[in-house]
Scaffold this motif. Sequence first.
Motif, PDB file in Angstrom:
ATOM      1  N   TYR A 199      10.371  16.230   0.315  1.00 27.96           N
ATOM      2  CA  TYR A 199       9.056  16.579  -0.243  1.00 27.96           C
ATOM      3  C   TYR A 199       9.240  17.228  -1.617  1.00 27.96           C
ATOM      4  O   TYR A 199       8.535  16.885  -2.583  1.00 27.96           O
ATOM      5  CB  TYR A 199       8.331  17.522   0.710  1.00 27.96           C
ATOM      6  CG  TYR A 199       6.919  17.879   0.292  1.00 27.96           C
ATOM      7  CD1 TYR A 199       5.823  17.259   0.873  1.00 27.96           C
ATOM      8  CD2 TYR A 199       6.680  18.863  -0.666  1.00 27.96           C
ATOM      9  CE1 TYR A 199       4.524  17.591   0.507  1.00 27.96           C
ATOM     10  CE2 TYR A 199       5.394  19.200  -1.054  1.00 27.96           C
ATOM     11  CZ  TYR A 199       4.317  18.568  -0.463  1.00 27.96           C
ATOM     12  OH  TYR A 199       3.035  18.895  -0.841  1.00 27.96           O
ATOM     13  N   ALA A 200      10.178  18.145  -1.716  1.00 29.92           N
ATOM     14  CA  ALA A 200      10.430  18.817  -2.998  1.00 29.92           C
ATOM     15  C   ALA A 200      10.896  17.826  -4.055  1.00 29.92           C
ATOM     16  O   ALA A 200      10.513  17.930  -5.230  1.00 29.92           O
ATOM     17  CB  ALA A 200      11.460  19.930  -2.801  1.00 29.92           C
ATOM     18  N   ALA A 201      11.708  16.851  -3.649  1.00 28.62           N
ATOM     19  CA  ALA A 201      12.152  15.828  -4.605  1.00 28.62           C
ATOM     20  C   ALA A 201      10.971  14.996  -5.102  1.00 28.62           C
ATOM     21  O   ALA A 201      10.932  14.600  -6.273  1.00 28.62           O
ATOM     22  CB  ALA A 201      13.200  14.931  -3.958  1.00 28.62           C
ATOM     23  N   CYS A 202      10.004  14.744  -4.225  1.00 22.34           N
ATOM     24  CA  CYS A 202       8.790  14.047  -4.658  1.00 22.34           C
ATOM     25  C   CYS A 202       7.997  14.908  -5.645  1.00 22.34           C
ATOM     26  O   CYS A 202       7.394  14.386  -6.590  1.00 22.34           O
ATOM     27  CB  CYS A 202       7.927  13.692  -3.450  1.00 22.34           C
ATOM     28  SG  CYS A 202       8.587  12.377  -2.399  1.00 22.34           S
ATOM     29  N   CYS A 203       8.002  16.224  -5.425  1.00 20.21           N
ATOM     30  CA  CYS A 203       7.372  17.135  -6.398  1.00 20.21           C
ATOM     31  C   CYS A 203       8.081  17.047  -7.747  1.00 20.21           C
ATOM     32  O   CYS A 203       7.441  17.070  -8.808  1.00 20.21           O
ATOM     33  CB  CYS A 203       7.415  18.569  -5.881  1.00 20.21           C
ATOM     34  SG  CYS A 203       6.354  18.884  -4.460  1.00 20.21           S
ATOM     35  N   ASP A 204       9.405  16.947  -7.722  1.00 18.74           N
ATOM     36  CA  ASP A 204      10.167  16.770  -8.966  1.00 18.74           C
ATOM     37  C   ASP A 204       9.700  15.511  -9.697  1.00 18.74           C
ATOM     38  O   ASP A 204       9.566  15.504 -10.931  1.00 18.74           O
ATOM     39  CB  ASP A 204      11.666  16.650  -8.662  1.00 18.74           C
ATOM     40  CG  ASP A 204      12.273  17.923  -8.118  1.00 18.74           C
ATOM     41  OD1 ASP A 204      11.664  18.995  -8.283  1.00 18.74           O
ATOM     42  OD2 ASP A 204      13.359  17.838  -7.503  1.00 18.74           O
ATOM     43  N   ALA A 205       9.470  14.456  -8.930  1.00 18.40           N
ATOM     44  CA  ALA A 205       9.024  13.196  -9.535  1.00 18.40           C
ATOM     45  C   ALA A 205       7.662  13.357 -10.187  1.00 18.40           C
ATOM     46  O   ALA A 205       7.426  12.864 -11.303  1.00 18.40           O
ATOM     47  CB  ALA A 205       8.991  12.096  -8.468  1.00 18.40           C
ATOM     48  N   LEU A 206       6.740  14.057  -9.531  1.00 15.92           N
ATOM     49  CA  LEU A 206       5.407  14.286 -10.107  1.00 15.92           C
ATOM     50  C   LEU A 206       5.496  15.182 -11.345  1.00 15.92           C
ATOM     51  O   LEU A 206       4.756  14.993 -12.308  1.00 15.92           O
ATOM     52  CB  LEU A 206       4.494  14.917  -9.052  1.00 15.92           C
ATOM     53  CG  LEU A 206       4.036  13.974  -7.934  1.00 15.92           C
ATOM     54  CD1 LEU A 206       3.403  14.762  -6.800  1.00 15.92           C
ATOM     55  CD2 LEU A 206       3.055  12.956  -8.483  1.00 15.92           C
ATOM     56  N   ALA A 207       6.405  16.135 -11.320  1.00 18.17           N
ATOM     57  CA  ALA A 207       6.561  17.040 -12.460  1.00 18.17           C
ATOM     58  C   ALA A 207       6.959  16.286 -13.726  1.00 18.17           C
ATOM     59  O   ALA A 207       6.518  16.630 -14.835  1.00 18.17           O
ATOM     60  CB  ALA A 207       7.598  18.106 -12.131  1.00 18.17           C
ATOM     61  N   ALA A 241      13.957   7.780   5.728  1.00 16.71           N
ATOM     62  CA  ALA A 241      15.071   8.731   5.660  1.00 16.71           C
ATOM     63  C   ALA A 241      14.900   9.684   4.477  1.00 16.71           C
ATOM     64  O   ALA A 241      14.523   9.262   3.381  1.00 16.71           O
ATOM     65  CB  ALA A 241      16.391   7.984   5.534  1.00 16.71           C
ATOM     66  N   PRO A 242      15.182  10.973   4.667  1.00 23.01           N
ATOM     67  CA  PRO A 242      15.006  11.933   3.576  1.00 23.01           C
ATOM     68  C   PRO A 242      16.003  11.760   2.435  1.00 23.01           C
ATOM     69  O   PRO A 242      15.714  12.120   1.296  1.00 23.01           O
ATOM     70  CB  PRO A 242      15.189  13.292   4.268  1.00 23.01           C
ATOM     71  CG  PRO A 242      15.937  13.003   5.511  1.00 23.01           C
ATOM     72  CD  PRO A 242      15.533  11.635   5.936  1.00 23.01           C
ATOM     73  N   LEU A 264       0.843  -1.192   0.000  1.00 22.09           N
ATOM     74  CA  LEU A 264       0.000   0.000   0.000  1.00 22.09           C
ATOM     75  C   LEU A 264       0.876   1.239   0.000  1.00 22.09           C
ATOM     76  O   LEU A 264       1.715   1.419   0.892  1.00 22.09           O
ATOM     77  CB  LEU A 264      -0.906   0.009   1.236  1.00 22.09           C
ATOM     78  CG  LEU A 264      -1.847  -1.189   1.419  1.00 22.09           C
ATOM     79  CD1 LEU A 264      -2.653  -1.033   2.707  1.00 22.09           C
ATOM     80  CD2 LEU A 264      -2.783  -1.351   0.223  1.00 22.09           C
ATOM     81  N   GLY A 265       0.674   2.108  -0.997  1.00 16.50           N
ATOM     82  CA  GLY A 265       1.479   3.313  -1.145  1.00 16.50           C
ATOM     83  C   GLY A 265       0.725   4.565  -0.733  1.00 16.50           C
ATOM     84  O   GLY A 265      -0.477   4.688  -0.970  1.00 16.50           O
ATOM     85  N   PRO A 266       1.422   5.553  -0.126  1.00 17.16           N
ATOM     86  CA  PRO A 266       0.783   6.774   0.370  1.00 17.16           C
ATOM     87  C   PRO A 266       0.788   7.889  -0.667  1.00 17.16           C
ATOM     88  O   PRO A 266       1.434   7.801  -1.706  1.00 17.16           O
ATOM     89  CB  PRO A 266       1.686   7.145   1.553  1.00 17.16           C
ATOM     90  CG  PRO A 266       3.052   6.739   1.056  1.00 17.16           C
ATOM     91  CD  PRO A 266       2.848   5.499   0.226  1.00 17.16           C
ATOM     92  N   SER A 267       0.087   8.956  -0.338  1.00 15.80           N
ATOM     93  CA  SER A 267       0.122  10.158  -1.168  1.00 15.80           C
ATOM     94  C   SER A 267       1.196  11.110  -0.643  1.00 15.80           C
ATOM     95  O   SER A 267       1.673  10.974   0.483  1.00 15.80           O
ATOM     96  CB  SER A 267      -1.240  10.856  -1.137  1.00 15.80           C
ATOM     97  OG  SER A 267      -1.509  11.337   0.163  1.00 15.80           O
ATOM     98  N   LEU A 268       1.540  12.080  -1.451  1.00 14.12           N
ATOM     99  CA  LEU A 268       2.534  13.080  -1.064  1.00 14.12           C
ATOM    100  C   LEU A 268       2.064  13.818   0.189  1.00 14.12           C
ATOM    101  O   LEU A 268       0.920  14.254   0.283  1.00 14.12           O
ATOM    102  CB  LEU A 268       2.740  14.072  -2.210  1.00 14.12           C
ATOM    103  CG  LEU A 268       3.711  15.221  -1.965  1.00 14.12           C
ATOM    104  CD1 LEU A 268       5.113  14.710  -1.709  1.00 14.12           C
ATOM    105  CD2 LEU A 268       3.703  16.197  -3.150  1.00 14.12           C
ATOM    106  N   GLY A 269       2.971  13.961   1.168  1.00  7.96           N
ATOM    107  CA  GLY A 269       2.649  14.707   2.374  1.00  7.96           C
ATOM    108  C   GLY A 269       2.048  13.882   3.486  1.00  7.96           C
ATOM    109  O   GLY A 269       1.898  14.374   4.609  1.00  7.96           O
ATOM    110  N   ASN A 293       5.380  17.951   9.240  1.00  7.26           N
ATOM    111  CA  ASN A 293       6.678  17.483   9.724  1.00  7.26           C
ATOM    112  C   ASN A 293       7.538  16.804   8.662  1.00  7.26           C
ATOM    113  O   ASN A 293       8.640  16.337   8.964  1.00  7.26           O
ATOM    114  CB  ASN A 293       6.474  16.516  10.889  1.00  7.26           C
ATOM    115  CG  ASN A 293       5.901  17.206  12.111  1.00  7.26           C
ATOM    116  OD1 ASN A 293       6.125  18.406  12.324  1.00  7.26           O
ATOM    117  ND2 ASN A 293       5.141  16.474  12.913  1.00  7.26           N
ATOM    118  N   ALA A 294       7.044  16.711   7.429  1.00  5.30           N
ATOM    119  CA  ALA A 294       7.832  16.076   6.370  1.00  5.30           C
ATOM    120  C   ALA A 294       9.095  16.898   6.091  1.00  5.30           C
ATOM    121  O   ALA A 294       9.132  18.119   6.305  1.00  5.30           O
ATOM    122  CB  ALA A 294       6.999  15.934   5.102  1.00  5.30           C
ATOM    123  N   ASP A 295      10.111  16.221   5.626  1.00  2.00           N
ATOM    124  CA  ASP A 295      11.369  16.899   5.293  1.00  2.00           C
ATOM    125  C   ASP A 295      11.189  17.717   4.014  1.00  2.00           C
ATOM    126  O   ASP A 295      10.797  17.165   2.974  1.00  2.00           O
ATOM    127  CB  ASP A 295      12.474  15.859   5.090  1.00  2.00           C
ATOM    128  CG  ASP A 295      13.795  16.506   4.736  1.00  2.00           C
ATOM    129  OD1 ASP A 295      14.498  16.923   5.663  1.00  2.00           O
ATOM    130  OD2 ASP A 295      14.092  16.592   3.529  1.00  2.00           O
TER     131      ASP A 295
END
Length: 378
Positions: A172-180, A57-58, A21-26, A166-168
């Motif tokens: 978090y920004a790297a995950c945004c890069d992935a969505l982009a 780990a971030p 089971l995978g989560p959403s961003l944030g 509390n996310a790093d």
Amino acid sequence: MTRELLNHLAEGPETAPPLLLGPSLGTSYALWDQVAPELSVTHRVVRWDLPGHRGSAPDLIGPGATVGDLAALVLALADSLGIDRFAYAGVSLGGAVGLHLAVHHPERVSALAVICSSAHFNGSKPWEERAELVRREGLAALAENANSRWFTPGFTVPRLVEDHRNADPEAYAACCDALAAFDLRDRLPGICAPTLLIAGRQDPATPPAHLREIADAVPGAALVELPGASHLAPAQCPGAVLTALRAHFDGGAKRGMEVRREVLGDAHVDRAQARQTPFTARFQDFISRYAWGEIWTDPTLARRERSMITLTALVAHGHYDELAMHVRAARRNGLTPEEIGAVLLQTAVYCGVPAANSAFATAQRVLAEEDGVDGAAG
């Protein structure tokens, strides 16, 4: 050096079919708190955290990360747990990871559910801007607006909002890069895993049209739209999500009922179903899914062998009503009266003479009834 793994929580029997089971961003794996325990009745459920979210780990990803990088982390986690092939369900970014796995690693994915997600996330610019904002200012402002992005008015899950806060920021920004960078629209027709799409009708982030686009492209896919659900459907509408996922992943329930009828006979199963009440419904479902859908369908042992084992176990515990039912089942599974007698004789050695004495009396009555039926039919 051992590679660090995604933080995760495993629930359910290790011998059960695996479900990731995978989560959403944030968010964290707490997104599945109202769903995973129920799914773990029939599955080995493993839910995981994104890098930099809650326990992961971030530095597992960095700037310019892709959904493929996240998928590789999921596969590394599965490998570490000895899981080769698995069912998968994910929300939003977690759903994108599932789509990537189904496209690029089809041999690993037995079935797929994509929830409140998309094959693309409205182009790269909004995510590039969000990544820049988070790297510059952190997550406080985004967390303040989380409820409006995730839920319908008046609903919230404080733990998930706190996870967001509390996310790093860098992870978090790297995950945004992935969505982009994510766009799998041209690869969707190649997905071969049975696929379910679940859309929240009130979802502003990935509206139902995004899920319909996937459903139209993936061969044989099914689509469920949840009224009143926004972006984090498993948290807001856990019952509806659970029902949809069970129907999709638990083919064992249907197969289990088929096997149950083949072994015990339609008349017995029909009587059991007729006696079912709301109080006993979950137990009946458990029997169909687990005993008949998993154990009796396992090809390691033939049904004849399973009947012999079952007869012995019932004698050992003195369950003579059940024994009568399984003497009939043993005949359907091909055992002769002589073979049934041989099984019961062996129970006299290992279960005791009094137990075998009662078992022979029960079996003799059942076999005499069966012979009477056979003679009348002839």
